[in-house]
Scaffold this motif. Structure first.
Motif, mmCIF file in Angstrom:
data_model
loop_
_atom_site.group_PDB
_atom_site.id
_atom_site.type_symbol
_atom_site.label_atom_id
_atom_site.label_comp_id
_atom_site.label_asym_id
_atom_site.label_seq_id
_atom_site.Cartn_x
_atom_site.Cartn_y
_atom_site.Cartn_z
ATOM 1 N N TYR A 95 0.835 -1.165 -0.156
ATOM 2 C CA TYR A 95 -0.270 0.225 0.113
ATOM 3 C C TYR A 95 0.813 1.275 -0.113
ATOM 4 O O TYR A 95 0.507 2.263 -0.768
ATOM 5 C CB TYR A 95 -0.929 0.031 1.361
ATOM 6 N N GLY A 98 2.155 1.873 -3.329
ATOM 7 C CA GLY A 98 1.143 2.847 -4.434
ATOM 8 C C GLY A 98 0.981 4.319 -3.970
ATOM 9 O O GLY A 98 0.946 4.985 -4.936
ATOM 10 N N TRP A 143 -3.135 1.561 -10.717
ATOM 11 C CA TRP A 143 -1.661 1.205 -10.112
ATOM 12 C C TRP A 143 -1.467 2.095 -8.702
ATOM 13 O O TRP A 143 -0.464 2.240 -8.173
ATOM 14 C CB TRP A 143 -0.562 1.676 -11.253
ATOM 15 N N ILE A 144 -2.333 3.135 -8.521
ATOM 16 C CA ILE A 144 -2.583 3.941 -7.495
ATOM 17 C C ILE A 144 -3.943 4.063 -6.867
ATOM 18 O O ILE A 144 -4.842 3.516 -7.573
ATOM 19 C CB ILE A 144 -2.164 5.488 -7.623
ATOM 20 N N SER A 145 -4.001 4.522 -5.456
ATOM 21 C CA SER A 145 -5.380 4.323 -4.976
ATOM 22 C C SER A 145 -6.498 5.004 -5.790
ATOM 23 O O SER A 145 -6.166 6.278 -6.542
ATOM 24 C CB SER A 145 -4.966 5.274 -3.727
ATOM 25 N N THR A 195 -6.618 -4.184 -9.794
ATOM 26 C CA THR A 195 -5.370 -4.682 -8.864
ATOM 27 C C THR A 195 -5.553 -4.590 -7.423
ATOM 28 O O THR A 195 -6.282 -3.895 -6.911
ATOM 29 C CB THR A 195 -4.197 -3.847 -9.463
ATOM 30 N N VAL A 197 -3.464 -2.943 -5.403
ATOM 31 C CA VAL A 197 -3.180 -1.609 -5.077
ATOM 32 C C VAL A 197 -4.131 -0.522 -5.542
ATOM 33 O O VAL A 197 -4.157 0.573 -5.142
ATOM 34 C CB VAL A 197 -1.791 -1.309 -5.497
#
Length: 266
Positions: A95, A98, A143-145, A195, A197
Motif C-alpha cells: 500500500y 502505491g 496502479w495508485i489508489s 489490482t 493496489v
C-alpha cells in the motif's frame, strides 16, 4: 499538534478530548465490561481511548494509531512479537508503494500526461470524451489508489467542462458535465477493482484472507489481475453506456476542440 479545521491547535476541544479519553480508559480498566474475559475488557479500554483521541484530535492521529504498539503488550492483550509485525507487513508495504507512485506521478504531472494522451486518442464526440476520461481514470486507478486518482482527475475534467460551458452555455452542456464527473468517479472505482493496489479494500481482503486461511496459497498480484480485470472492463463499459446513452445523452455537437486537450497537456 493537529491542525484540524474545527479543533484548532491547543483548542479546548482537544484538551477535553485528551482528558476524557484518559478518564474513560482508566474507568474501563477499573470496571471491566466483561469480568470473565480480562483481555477483552482491556482491549475495549484501549479502543475507547483511541476512538476519543481520534475524534477530538487530542494528539496527532498517527500518534494515536501507535498506542497499541505499547499498550497491547503492557496490558497483556497481545504480545509485542505479535503486535509489531501488524504495523509493517507485506500488505502495508504494498500500500505504501502505491502511495509513493501516486506522489511521484503528481510531482511530475505524469498522471495528467497519461490521462490526456488517452483522452486525445479516444476523444471525439461527447460520449467518446467521457469514455476517454473513464478509461484514463480506470487505468491510473489500477496502479495508485482510486481515491488519489479521483483527486488528480477532477481538476482535468473541470478544465474541460469550463471550456465547453464557455462555448455552449451551462444549460446546454449540463448533461455532459454530469456524465463526465460521474464518469471519472465510476472510472476510478471500477479501475481500482483491477489490482491489489487499486483500492484499500482489495488489500484488506487479502490480509484478512491470509489471517483466516493461513494454510491457503497467498493471492498473488497477477492472479487478482487476471480475475478482476475482465470484470472491470465489463463494468466500465456498462457504466459508460448508462451514463452517455441512457441517463445523460448529450447533443453530438457539444464537444471540445482538439486544441483544448493539447493545451491542457502542455
Amino acid at each position: 499538534m493537529s491542525h484540524h479545521p474545527v479543533l484548532q491547535e491547543g483548542s479546548t476541544g482537544q484538551r477535553v478530548g485528551f482528558w476524557l479519553g484518559l478518564v474513560v480508559f482508566l474507568l474501563l480498566l477499573a470496571f471491566p465490561v466483561d469480568v470473565s474475559n480480562p483481555p477483552a475488557s482491556r482491549l475495549a479500554a484501549v479502543a475507547m481511548l483511541m476512538a476519543i483521541w481520534w475524534v477530538t484530535s487530542a494528539i496527532p492521529l498517527f500518534a494515536t494509531a501507535l498506542l497499541p504498539l505499547f499498550l497491547y503488550p503492557f496490558l497483556g492483550i497481545l504480545g509485542g512479537r505479535e503486535t509489531a509485525p501488524i504495523y509493517f507487513n507485506s500488505t502495508i508495504v504494498l500500500y505504501i508503494g502505491g502511495f509513493m507512485i501516486a506522489l511521484t506521478m503528481q510531482k511530475w504531472n505524469l498522471h495528467k500526461r497519461i490521462a490526456l494522451s488517452i483522452i486525445q486518442a479516444i476523444g471525439g464526440g461527447p460520449a467518446r470524451i467521457v469514455l476517454g476520461f473513464m478509461v484514463a481514470a480506470g487505468f491510473l486507478s489500477m496502479w495508485i489508489s482510486n481515491t488519489a486518482t479521483a483527486v488528480m482527475m477532477i481538476p482535468i475534467g473541470l478544465a474541460i467542462v469550463l471550456k465547453i460551458e464557455d462555448s455552449f452555455g451551462v444549460e446546454r452542456s449540463h448533461a455532459f458535465t454530469v456524465a463526465l464527473m460521474l464518469g471519472i468517479a465510476y472510472g476510478c472505482s471500477v479501475g481500482g477493482l483491477s489490482t491489489l493496489v487499486g483500492t484499500p479494500p482489495n488489500l484488506s481482503f487479502v490480509r484478512i484472507f491470509e489471517i483466516l486461511f493461513p494454510e491457503a496459497p497467498p493471492i498473488a498480484f497477477g492472479q487478482w489481475l487476471i480475475m478482476a480485470f475482465p470484470i472491470s472492463v465489463l463494468m466500465m463499459g456498462l457504466a459508460w453506456f448508462c451514463l452517455t446513452q441512457v441517463f445523460y445523452r448529450t447533443p453530438a455537437d457539444v464537444t471540445v476542440d482538439h486544441d483544448v486537450i493539447v493545451e491542457e497537456k502542455v
